[in-house]
Design a protein around this motif. Sequence first.
Motif, PDB file in Angstrom:
ATOM      1  N   VAL A 110      48.557  28.906  42.526  1.00 16.64           N
ATOM      2  CA  VAL A 110      47.789  30.213  42.937  1.00 16.64           C
ATOM      3  C   VAL A 110      48.559  31.610  42.699  1.00 16.64           C
ATOM      4  CG1 VAL A 110      48.277  30.276  45.511  1.00 16.64           C
ATOM      5  CG2 VAL A 110      46.121  30.978  44.486  1.00 16.64           C
ATOM      6  N   ILE A 111      49.922  31.251  42.712  1.00 24.98           N
ATOM      7  CA  ILE A 111      50.869  32.386  42.591  1.00 24.98           C
ATOM      8  C   ILE A 111      50.895  32.860  41.239  1.00 24.98           C
ATOM      9  CG2 ILE A 111      53.425  33.275  42.745  1.00 24.98           C
ATOM     10  CD1 ILE A 111      53.656  31.871  45.381  1.00 24.98           C
ATOM     11  N   ILE A 112      51.063  31.704  40.426  1.00 20.80           N
ATOM     12  CA  ILE A 112      51.100  32.054  38.911  1.00 20.80           C
ATOM     13  C   ILE A 112      49.711  32.817  38.519  1.00 20.80           C
ATOM     14  CG2 ILE A 112      51.446  31.049  36.474  1.00 20.80           C
ATOM     15  CD1 ILE A 112      53.347  29.136  37.971  1.00 20.80           C
ATOM     16  N   ILE A 113      48.701  32.270  38.748  1.00 18.38           N
ATOM     17  CA  ILE A 113      47.362  32.601  38.267  1.00 18.38           C
ATOM     18  C   ILE A 113      46.909  33.705  38.891  1.00 18.38           C
ATOM     19  CG2 ILE A 113      44.956  32.004  38.057  1.00 18.38           C
ATOM     20  CD1 ILE A 113      45.861  29.201  37.676  1.00 18.38           C
ATOM     21  N   ALA A 114      46.865  33.839  40.345  1.00 20.34           N
ATOM     22  CA  ALA A 114      46.454  35.089  41.019  1.00 20.34           C
ATOM     23  C   ALA A 114      47.113  36.470  40.932  1.00 20.34           C
ATOM     24  CB  ALA A 114      45.666  34.615  42.158  1.00 20.34           C
ATOM     25  N   TRP A 115      48.348  35.813  41.590  1.00 22.61           N
ATOM     26  CA  TRP A 115      49.287  37.225  41.704  1.00 22.61           C
ATOM     27  C   TRP A 115      49.727  37.673  40.241  1.00 22.61           C
ATOM     28  CZ3 TRP A 115      50.952  40.887  44.306  1.00 22.61           C
ATOM     29  CH2 TRP A 115      52.304  41.456  44.120  1.00 22.61           C
ATOM     30  N   LEU A 116      50.274  36.790  39.494  1.00 22.59           N
ATOM     31  CA  LEU A 116      51.076  37.246  38.232  1.00 22.59           C
ATOM     32  C   LEU A 116      50.114  37.744  37.198  1.00 22.59           C
ATOM     33  CD1 LEU A 116      54.155  35.077  38.709  1.00 22.59           C
ATOM     34  CD2 LEU A 116      53.927  37.550  39.165  1.00 22.59           C
ATOM     35  N   PHE A 117      49.214  36.464  36.618  1.00 26.70           N
ATOM     36  CA  PHE A 117      48.400  36.625  35.520  1.00 26.70           C
ATOM     37  C   PHE A 117      47.401  37.593  36.051  1.00 26.70           C
ATOM     38  CE2 PHE A 117      44.801  35.001  33.041  1.00 26.70           C
ATOM     39  CZ  PHE A 117      45.320  35.281  31.760  1.00 26.70           C
ATOM     40  N   GLY A 118      46.654  37.611  37.247  1.00 24.35           N
ATOM     41  CA  GLY A 118      45.861  38.609  37.854  1.00 24.35           C
ATOM     42  C   GLY A 118      46.618  39.933  37.466  1.00 24.35           C
ATOM     43  N   ALA A 119      47.791  40.164  37.942  1.00 23.46           N
ATOM     44  CA  ALA A 119      48.133  41.615  38.053  1.00 23.46           C
ATOM     45  C   ALA A 119      48.429  41.898  36.255  1.00 23.46           C
ATOM     46  CB  ALA A 119      49.929  41.437  38.475  1.00 23.46           C
ATOM     47  N   PHE A 120      48.557  41.122  35.406  1.00 20.93           N
ATOM     48  CA  PHE A 120      48.841  41.589  34.151  1.00 20.93           C
ATOM     49  C   PHE A 120      47.249  41.930  33.510  1.00 20.93           C
ATOM     50  CE2 PHE A 120      47.954  40.163  29.699  1.00 20.93           C
ATOM     51  CZ  PHE A 120      48.833  41.195  29.072  1.00 20.93           C
ATOM     52  N   ILE A 121      46.176  41.150  33.925  1.00 20.04           N
ATOM     53  CA  ILE A 121      44.935  41.360  33.686  1.00 20.04           C
ATOM     54  C   ILE A 121      44.410  42.812  34.247  1.00 20.04           C
ATOM     55  CG2 ILE A 121      42.445  40.607  33.784  1.00 20.04           C
ATOM     56  CD1 ILE A 121      43.992  39.341  31.623  1.00 20.04           C
ATOM     57  N   GLU A 122      44.848  43.094  35.525  1.00 22.38           N
ATOM     58  CA  GLU A 122      44.578  44.289  36.149  1.00 22.38           C
ATOM     59  C   GLU A 122      45.199  45.327  35.531  1.00 22.38           C
ATOM     60  OE1 GLU A 122      43.432  47.138  38.453  1.00 22.38           O
ATOM     61  OE2 GLU A 122      42.647  45.187  38.871  1.00 22.38           O
ATOM     62  N   GLY A 123      46.379  45.300  35.094  1.00 20.26           N
ATOM     63  CA  GLY A 123      47.016  46.337  34.227  1.00 20.26           C
ATOM     64  C   GLY A 123      46.408  46.751  32.948  1.00 20.26           C
ATOM     65  N   SER A 124      45.661  45.540  32.325  1.00 22.49           N
ATOM     66  CA  SER A 124      45.112  45.569  31.104  1.00 22.49           C
ATOM     67  C   SER A 124      43.661  46.391  31.104  1.00 22.49           C
ATOM     68  CB  SER A 124      45.042  44.384  30.450  1.00 22.49           C
ATOM     69  OG  SER A 124      46.150  43.623  30.314  1.00 22.49           O
ATOM     70  N   ALA A 125      43.035  45.655  31.830  1.00 20.39           N
ATOM     71  CA  ALA A 125      41.609  46.227  32.195  1.00 20.39           C
ATOM     72  C   ALA A 125      40.945  46.722  33.658  1.00 20.39           C
ATOM     73  CB  ALA A 125      40.701  44.886  32.145  1.00 20.39           C
ATOM     74  N   GLY A 126      41.610  46.253  34.618  1.00 16.16           N
ATOM     75  CA  GLY A 126      41.225  46.842  35.896  1.00 16.16           C
ATOM     76  C   GLY A 126      39.726  46.647  36.266  1.00 16.16           C
ATOM     77  N   PHE A 127      39.110  47.352  37.325  1.00 14.65           N
ATOM     78  CA  PHE A 127      37.713  47.362  37.469  1.00 14.65           C
ATOM     79  C   PHE A 127      37.127  46.122  37.986  1.00 14.65           C
ATOM     80  CE2 PHE A 127      38.324  51.378  34.875  1.00 14.65           C
ATOM     81  CZ  PHE A 127      38.109  52.062  35.774  1.00 14.65           C
ATOM     82  N   GLY A 128      37.892  45.106  38.683  1.00  8.05           N
ATOM     83  CA  GLY A 128      37.464  43.995  39.019  1.00  8.05           C
ATOM     84  C   GLY A 128      37.576  42.885  38.067  1.00  8.05           C
ATOM     85  N   THR A 129      38.274  43.180  36.867  1.00  8.52           N
ATOM     86  CA  THR A 129      38.557  42.126  35.684  1.00  8.52           C
ATOM     87  C   THR A 129      39.175  40.875  36.216  1.00  8.52           C
ATOM     88  OG1 THR A 129      37.970  43.751  34.137  1.00  8.52           O
ATOM     89  CG2 THR A 129      38.818  41.550  33.428  1.00  8.52           C
ATOM     90  N   PRO A 130      40.503  41.253  37.008  1.00  4.31           N
ATOM     91  CA  PRO A 130      41.119  40.037  37.313  1.00  4.31           C
ATOM     92  C   PRO A 130      40.502  38.937  38.299  1.00  4.31           C
ATOM     93  CG  PRO A 130      42.394  42.096  37.681  1.00  4.31           C
ATOM     94  CD  PRO A 130      40.938  42.420  37.394  1.00  4.31           C
ATOM     95  N   ALA A 131      39.502  39.202  39.059  1.00  5.66           N
ATOM     96  CA  ALA A 131      38.584  38.257  39.673  1.00  5.66           C
ATOM     97  C   ALA A 131      37.801  37.702  38.745  1.00  5.66           C
ATOM     98  CB  ALA A 131      37.966  39.160  40.834  1.00  5.66           C
ATOM     99  N   ALA A 132      37.336  38.213  37.788  1.00  2.00           N
ATOM    100  CA  ALA A 132      36.595  37.666  36.827  1.00  2.00           C
ATOM    101  C   ALA A 132      37.157  36.522  35.846  1.00  2.00           C
ATOM    102  CB  ALA A 132      35.796  38.696  36.087  1.00  2.00           C
ATOM    103  N   VAL A 133      38.490  36.802  35.761  1.00  2.00           N
ATOM    104  CA  VAL A 133      39.274  35.810  35.119  1.00  2.00           C
ATOM    105  C   VAL A 133      39.767  34.939  35.595  1.00  2.00           C
ATOM    106  CG1 VAL A 133      41.362  35.790  33.506  1.00  2.00           C
ATOM    107  CG2 VAL A 133      39.533  37.597  33.247  1.00  2.00           C
TER     108      VAL A 133
END
Length: 593
Positions: A110-133
């Motif tokens: 969960v740390i790798i996917i939510a915290w780190l991969f989620g942070a990268f996707i947030e930096g890329s797209a934002g607007f709730g996209t990390p949760a969608a991924v």
Amino acid sequence: MLTPMSNGVLALLSILPIASVAVFLVALRWPASRAMPIAYIVCAALALFVWQVPVAVVAAATINGVVVAATLIFIIFGAIALLNTLQESGGLYAIRSGFTNISGDRRVQVIIIAWLFGAFIEGSAGFGTPAAVAVPLLVGLGFPAMAAVISGMIIQSTPVSFGAAGTPILVGVSTGLSNDPAVQELIATAEFTTFAALLDSIAVKVAFLHALAGTFVPLIVVSMMTGLFGANRSFAEGLRAWKFALFAAFAMTVPYFLAAVFLGPEFPSLLGGLAGLAIVITAARNKFLTPKDEWHFEDKSQWLPEWSGTIEIRAEEIPNRNISMVSAWSPYFVVAALLVITRLDALPFKSFMQNAAVRIPEIFDTHITINVAPLYLPGTIFLIAVLFTYLFHRMDRPALARALNRSGKTAMQASIALIFTVPMAQVFINTGGGAAGFDRMPIELADGVAMLAGSAWPLFATFIGGLGAFVAGSNTVSNMMFSSFQFGVGQRIGVDPTWIVALQAVGGAAGNMICVHNVVAASAVVGMLGREGLVIRHTFFPFVYYALLTGAIGYFLLWSGSHGAVNAGSLIAATIILAAIVTIWRANRIGAT
């Protein structure tokens, strides 16, 4: 001129739409599809009969809200379609196996996917996209849907201020401050030579506050996961992963802060998430600081019914077509690459995709304009990844049809809640200029709080930012609404106003954890609609932690010169940090006995 009493009454009236959400959605646990229509009616009635906003403005704001809701539904559909396509292609089997090879410990995953991969996707797209991924990916790995949604929402904090290549700062704060005469005066008389330099200075302050508060976010995620969804309902089982959780936090926040200092607002979340992924995955493969005993969920037969969504994916339902790890992850690489190259100003794709927009100016002769760029939406990128998966994984058409059909049904279930949630936010924001002469509801509410807070305002500034995000569903919009107001309050109480604006931006990011339509969207991608209030009940504590700690740090920094180092801010911050240390120590002491 309005009297202080009338300001207080207006503040109380302004909070009614938010209070209705809290009562029906959180306290009474109504589904958003029932609670949000009532919140919309309350907000629209106040706008029409108290603020005396023209009917045309309320109607235009409502229509704009419906259009924005439709774009969110499109994003939800794309995210679900990618997950379902990967399930049909066999790619999800390889992804599950790959994470098991890195670590079978759900806390590490969960740390790798939510915290780190989620942070990268947030930096890329934002607007709730990390949760969608991240949320459907966690479910695909065997996480309970409720655990995945809560984890995905909690990490919507530290990376958010620099999401979508810095949009909350470069658009949100910039728009909020650009026409403020006091800001121009500060630039002319202070060390800032340009408005851009002022924004860069605020961005560094924002990154500093986030880096401090973000230290405990991975630990909060894993402890809530074990405490709410473990066989023993033990928060201590999550806290025993403290070494790895803190290591993962610093692996992201250190490069994150350095990027803000040396590169600007576009890159902290992008580079912080990417660097963190490289560091932490390498560490996990080599068992560096990972817990000695792996932690797993109970068998699904023991899960509570409220934990699961309608698109719960069972391991036995995932086909194995011997797809390699690189091939399995390639659709997500495509998503990440397309998000990055379409968000960078240095490349031509961003302007092209944004200009290919449907624009309806001045709806009903009001100031409200509909502007939708379909090609720029993350939903389009998800669908490109779906097509890529279909071709690259050599799927047959019936398999793709099954994936798209299931995805469409799930996305439509979110439509009722979102079609009332987003219009309510749009009406709330667009209540200025009415015949009554009152300011917009968000400003009247903030004015009432500021009048009561006085010099203690730094402790409240983050909560106002969070309130804006809770209602509007966006850190960027919260910053647009409140940056100028926060700047003015900072000047009135005699402190550096750029720090108050930084607190606003941080609070606006933290507010994404409890934002109604983000929760609806995250719940929809795993088919868990109707339990949004329960999610917010669980994410409210992390939001309070985040807003209170950063507000206390801000208070300490702003008043230590005149109030001394021992003040309300330092005491609150020290109490929070000490409580965290003691809690971690006790959890590990119990685990050792």
